[in-house]
Structures are given as C-alpha cells and as structure tokens.
Design a protein around this motif. Sequence first.
Motif, mmCIF file in Angstrom:
data_model
loop_
_atom_site.group_PDB
_atom_site.id
_atom_site.type_symbol
_atom_site.label_atom_id
_atom_site.label_comp_id
_atom_site.label_asym_id
_atom_site.label_seq_id
_atom_site.Cartn_x
_atom_site.Cartn_y
_atom_site.Cartn_z
ATOM 1 N N LYS A 1 -37.751 -20.021 -40.505
ATOM 2 C CA LYS A 1 -36.447 -20.644 -40.801
ATOM 3 C C LYS A 1 -36.467 -22.118 -40.456
ATOM 4 O O LYS A 1 -37.070 -22.501 -39.456
ATOM 5 C CB LYS A 1 -35.387 -20.018 -39.888
ATOM 6 N N ILE A 2 -35.775 -22.922 -41.259
ATOM 7 C CA ILE A 2 -35.558 -24.324 -40.889
ATOM 8 C C ILE A 2 -34.059 -24.584 -40.925
ATOM 9 O O ILE A 2 -33.389 -24.266 -41.911
ATOM 10 C CB ILE A 2 -36.271 -25.299 -41.848
ATOM 11 N N LEU A 3 -33.532 -25.115 -39.819
ATOM 12 C CA LEU A 3 -32.118 -25.478 -39.761
ATOM 13 C C LEU A 3 -32.029 -26.993 -39.665
ATOM 14 O O LEU A 3 -32.667 -27.587 -38.785
ATOM 15 C CB LEU A 3 -31.450 -24.849 -38.530
ATOM 16 N N GLU A 4 -31.289 -27.608 -40.574
ATOM 17 C CA GLU A 4 -31.177 -29.071 -40.546
ATOM 18 C C GLU A 4 -29.986 -29.499 -39.704
ATOM 19 O O GLU A 4 -28.984 -28.799 -39.635
ATOM 20 C CB GLU A 4 -31.049 -29.599 -41.975
ATOM 21 N N ASN A 5 -30.133 -30.670 -39.043
ATOM 22 C CA ASN A 5 -29.090 -31.211 -38.173
ATOM 23 C C ASN A 5 -28.583 -30.131 -37.206
ATOM 24 O O ASN A 5 -27.389 -29.891 -37.093
ATOM 25 C CB ASN A 5 -27.943 -31.764 -39.028
ATOM 26 N N ALA A 6 -29.510 -29.481 -36.553
ATOM 27 C CA ALA A 6 -29.181 -28.306 -35.725
ATOM 28 C C ALA A 6 -28.898 -28.713 -34.287
ATOM 29 O O ALA A 6 -29.720 -29.373 -33.649
ATOM 30 C CB ALA A 6 -30.354 -27.332 -35.739
ATOM 31 N N SER A 7 -27.749 -28.290 -33.775
ATOM 32 C CA SER A 7 -27.404 -28.580 -32.382
ATOM 33 C C SER A 7 -28.409 -27.891 -31.454
ATOM 34 O O SER A 7 -28.743 -26.717 -31.642
ATOM 35 C CB SER A 7 -25.999 -28.062 -32.091
ATOM 36 N N VAL B 1 -26.410 -28.813 -22.963
ATOM 37 C CA VAL B 1 -26.016 -30.162 -23.391
ATOM 38 C C VAL B 1 -27.060 -30.670 -24.385
ATOM 39 O O VAL B 1 -28.167 -30.131 -24.473
ATOM 40 C CB VAL B 1 -25.932 -31.156 -22.208
ATOM 41 N N GLY B 2 -26.711 -31.738 -25.081
ATOM 42 C CA GLY B 2 -27.697 -32.394 -25.948
ATOM 43 C C GLY B 2 -27.246 -32.441 -27.391
ATOM 44 O O GLY B 2 -26.467 -31.597 -27.844
ATOM 45 N N GLY B 3 -27.736 -33.432 -28.099
ATOM 46 C CA GLY B 3 -27.398 -33.625 -29.509
ATOM 47 C C GLY B 3 -28.298 -32.804 -30.420
ATOM 48 O O GLY B 3 -29.064 -31.956 -29.960
ATOM 49 N N PRO B 4 -28.208 -33.073 -31.734
ATOM 50 C CA PRO B 4 -28.937 -32.247 -32.706
ATOM 51 C C PRO B 4 -30.387 -32.692 -32.944
ATOM 52 O O PRO B 4 -30.752 -33.822 -32.667
ATOM 53 C CB PRO B 4 -28.135 -32.463 -33.986
ATOM 54 N N ALA B 5 -31.165 -31.770 -33.488
ATOM 55 C CA ALA B 5 -32.496 -32.104 -34.018
ATOM 56 C C ALA B 5 -32.310 -32.391 -35.506
ATOM 57 O O ALA B 5 -31.491 -31.734 -36.158
ATOM 58 C CB ALA B 5 -33.431 -30.914 -33.849
ATOM 59 N N ASP B 6 -33.078 -33.357 -36.044
ATOM 60 C CA ASP B 6 -33.017 -33.567 -37.493
ATOM 61 C C ASP B 6 -33.315 -32.241 -38.193
ATOM 62 O O ASP B 6 -32.657 -31.871 -39.154
ATOM 63 C CB ASP B 6 -34.049 -34.617 -37.930
ATOM 64 N N MET C 1 -29.274 -33.141 -45.224
ATOM 65 C CA MET C 1 -30.631 -33.305 -45.748
ATOM 66 C C MET C 1 -31.413 -34.310 -44.881
ATOM 67 O O MET C 1 -30.914 -35.390 -44.596
ATOM 68 C CB MET C 1 -30.490 -33.821 -47.186
ATOM 69 N N THR C 2 -32.611 -33.929 -44.459
ATOM 70 C CA THR C 2 -33.391 -34.817 -43.591
ATOM 71 C C THR C 2 -33.935 -36.003 -44.399
ATOM 72 O O THR C 2 -34.114 -35.903 -45.611
ATOM 73 C CB THR C 2 -34.586 -34.067 -42.958
ATOM 74 N N ALA C 3 -34.251 -37.100 -43.671
ATOM 75 C CA ALA C 3 -34.777 -38.306 -44.329
ATOM 76 C C ALA C 3 -36.246 -38.127 -44.696
ATOM 77 O O ALA C 3 -36.850 -39.018 -45.280
ATOM 78 C CB ALA C 3 -34.605 -39.496 -43.387
ATOM 79 N N PHE C 4 -36.828 -36.995 -44.347
ATOM 80 C CA PHE C 4 -38.244 -36.745 -44.653
ATOM 81 C C PHE C 4 -38.340 -35.378 -45.330
ATOM 82 O O PHE C 4 -37.526 -34.484 -45.064
ATOM 83 C CB PHE C 4 -39.088 -36.784 -43.363
ATOM 84 N N PRO C 5 -39.343 -35.203 -46.205
ATOM 85 C CA PRO C 5 -39.445 -33.901 -46.889
ATOM 86 C C PRO C 5 -39.944 -32.818 -45.934
ATOM 87 O O PRO C 5 -40.769 -33.089 -45.060
ATOM 88 C CB PRO C 5 -40.480 -34.160 -47.990
ATOM 89 N N LEU C 6 -39.408 -31.617 -46.104
ATOM 90 C CA LEU C 6 -39.816 -30.492 -45.249
ATOM 91 C C LEU C 6 -40.679 -29.529 -46.061
ATOM 92 O O LEU C 6 -40.253 -29.076 -47.137
ATOM 93 C CB LEU C 6 -38.568 -29.770 -44.743
#
Length: 317
Positions: A12-18, A27-32, A1-6
Amino acid sequence: MTAFPLPPVRGKILENASLAPYTWFRVGGPADALFLPADEEDLQAFLTALDPAVPVTVLGVGSNVIVRDGGIRGVVIRLMGKYWGQIEALDGITMQARAGALDLSVAKAAAQNGVRGLEFLSGIPGSIGGATRTNAGCYGRELRDTLVALHGFRRDGSKAAYRGPGKPGAQPEAHFSYRHTDLPDDLIVTRLILEGNDTDAPEKILADIEQLQARRAETQPIKEKTSGSTFANPDPPGTPDQRSAWKLIDAAGCRGLKVGGAQVSPKHCNFLINTGDATAADLEALGELVRRRVLETQGVELRWEVRRIGQLASETA
Ligand SMILES: Cc1cc2nc3c(=O)[nH]c(=O)nc-3n(C[C@H](O)[C@H](O)[C@H](O)COP(=O)(O)OP(=O)(O)OC[C@H]3O[C@@H](n4cnc5c(N)ncnc54)[C@H](O)[C@@H]3O)c2cc1C
C-alpha cells in the motif's frame, strides 16, 4: 499527489499520510508518501525503481522517535503486518525474525521454543528492526549480544547482509556501541537471526518475562505517550560509578517540568510525555531546556537518545 513519481507496488502507498498515529508520542506531521511493502520483493522492486533523489526513511513502531511537526519529505517505509511480523525457531538456540516483529513477540516466541537469553527484549516496546538500529537493550543485555546475522536492502535496492559481532562468516561484521550501530544509514533491515544463550523449560522463561514486565510497569510510565529514555546515560553500562541521565535531570530540578503540552515524567524523569496536546516542537523545546539546565547545574552535556526526524513546521510553511 506527490511531486515525484511512485513506482507500482503490491503493498500500500498512502500519500500525504499523517505519521502521528504511528509514533508513541502521537505527534508529527505527514509523510509525502507512506509505503507499506507487501514483502521483501515488493520492497526491493520499489527501492530500485524509485528516483534516487527521493529521500527514504524507515520507521518501526515509532517508540524512539519524535517526528517533527512539518513531517517527512520523500517516502517513509513501515514494515508492518503479518508477513513482516513472522518469527520462527531455527535449530538449537537460534531464532529468525522479520524486521517488523515486536521485540516482545520475539522474546515470547523464543521462550515458547525453550530458548533463554532473549527475555530482555520483552522490556523494549519496539520492533526488532528498530532494535537493531538503536542497539536496544535493558537488564544488562543488548541486541548486539544476540545477533548472529542480519539482512536488508540499501536505498538503491541492493541486498546487504552482515554478521553479528564476533560471529564467523564472509559477510562484513556489524559494529555496535551503546544505543548505536555504525551500519550504513540507508540500510533497511528486513530479517535477523538471533541466538539465545541456553535452553530451559518454556514456562520458566515465560514466567521470567512476566516478572520483567511487571517490574517495568512499576518504574516507567509505559501507558503514557512517551518515547522511553530521552537522553543516553553519559556513561555506558558497566562503567564504574556510572552517571545516569535520570539522576542528573532530577538533580537539575527538572522532574515534572513542562513546555506546552510536553512534560518531564514525574514517575521517571528521563522520560518526556505528551500530556495530551503536545506538539513535536513542545517536546523538543522541553528536551533542550532540560539539556541546558543539566549542563548549567551538573556540568554534563546530555546526548539525545530519541531520534528527532523530519522538518520543523516553519520549514514547510
Ligand atoms: C516505554 C518505553 C520504554 C523503552 N525502554 C527501552 C529500553 O529499556 N531500552 C532501549 O534500548 N530502548 C527503550 N525504548 C526505546 C525504543 O523502544 C527502542 O529504541 C526501540 O528499539 C525502537 O524500535 P522502534 O521499532 O520503535 O523504532 P522507531 O522508533 O520507529 O525507529 C528508531 C530508529 O530505528 C530505525 N529503524 C526502524 N526500523 C528499522 C529497520 N527495519 N531498518 C533500519 N532501521 C530501522 C528508524 O529509522 C529510527 O532511526 C523504550 C521506549 C518506550 C516508549
């Protein structure tokens, strides 16, 4: 769950998505949160409703970015899918494309409609939205040479439109320079109108596109996990005795140089490649090492062309 309301969306919205799978370097980390809007209305409604404090980043097909290992805070938006890939011929030598259309698809659609002058786009493996931000170009032509008008949204959801350089119209003119535009940083380009410079038989233009692509495959490591030219040439195209980044890198002895899983391509030394297990930190460290060696031995300070975005792993620990 993101720290901000969506806000609610139709896409589509994917949370903590690589994000690694969405970049050429892998390469690279996730998006909130990763938002894939259904269409323009969905995108505009989302931007308008999203808390203005939440940062928004737009990604094309990730062929000109290093997403850092700590990922990207806030919302990352990708304009991908059937709707965002639409391309249509308008009248004469004019084409319209939505921002998620691949440059190659735009080049081919123009060719199929007998429009000449957009073939160069077939050499650039990005989206046409990304090409606008980077003023992408090759073989002596750049996006700015073809742009009639562009449309998009600002971060607050307001509509924005610009006319191409030297084109008539009441909208503000978009300014471009070598691999750069001064369009507002928060502008999300959604649709472009482009024009060629002539008409010709479709099969002739398509044959030229095939030739351009064969030439690319011979000289560039296009099957690797790479991001194209890492550094901008110190002199823009057309400069007499233009200095090219790859020659400086070669002269500095960096061809094949490695840091972790990152390597300077032995085939084209302005390309960095992920040989398999590189991190974004390896790629960035290798790029900085190349810059230092070129400065020390050739006296030239190279400027990153690849955009490095997001946070370092240490910033999220
Ligand atoms: C093998 C290879 C060869 C290449 N050859 C060339 C070349 O010859 N010439 C050249 O110019 N480039 C070249 N590139 C680099 C790259 O393809 C281009 O810069 C391309 O335009 C990037 O498009 P993209 O969709 O991948 O954008 P991304 O890499 O996803 O993003 C690049 C930038 O554009 C922004 N952006 C993306 N979409 C939008 C949008 N809709 N609205 C606003 N901003 C947006 C992003 O925020 C980011 O700042 C090459 C890359 C590779 C991997």
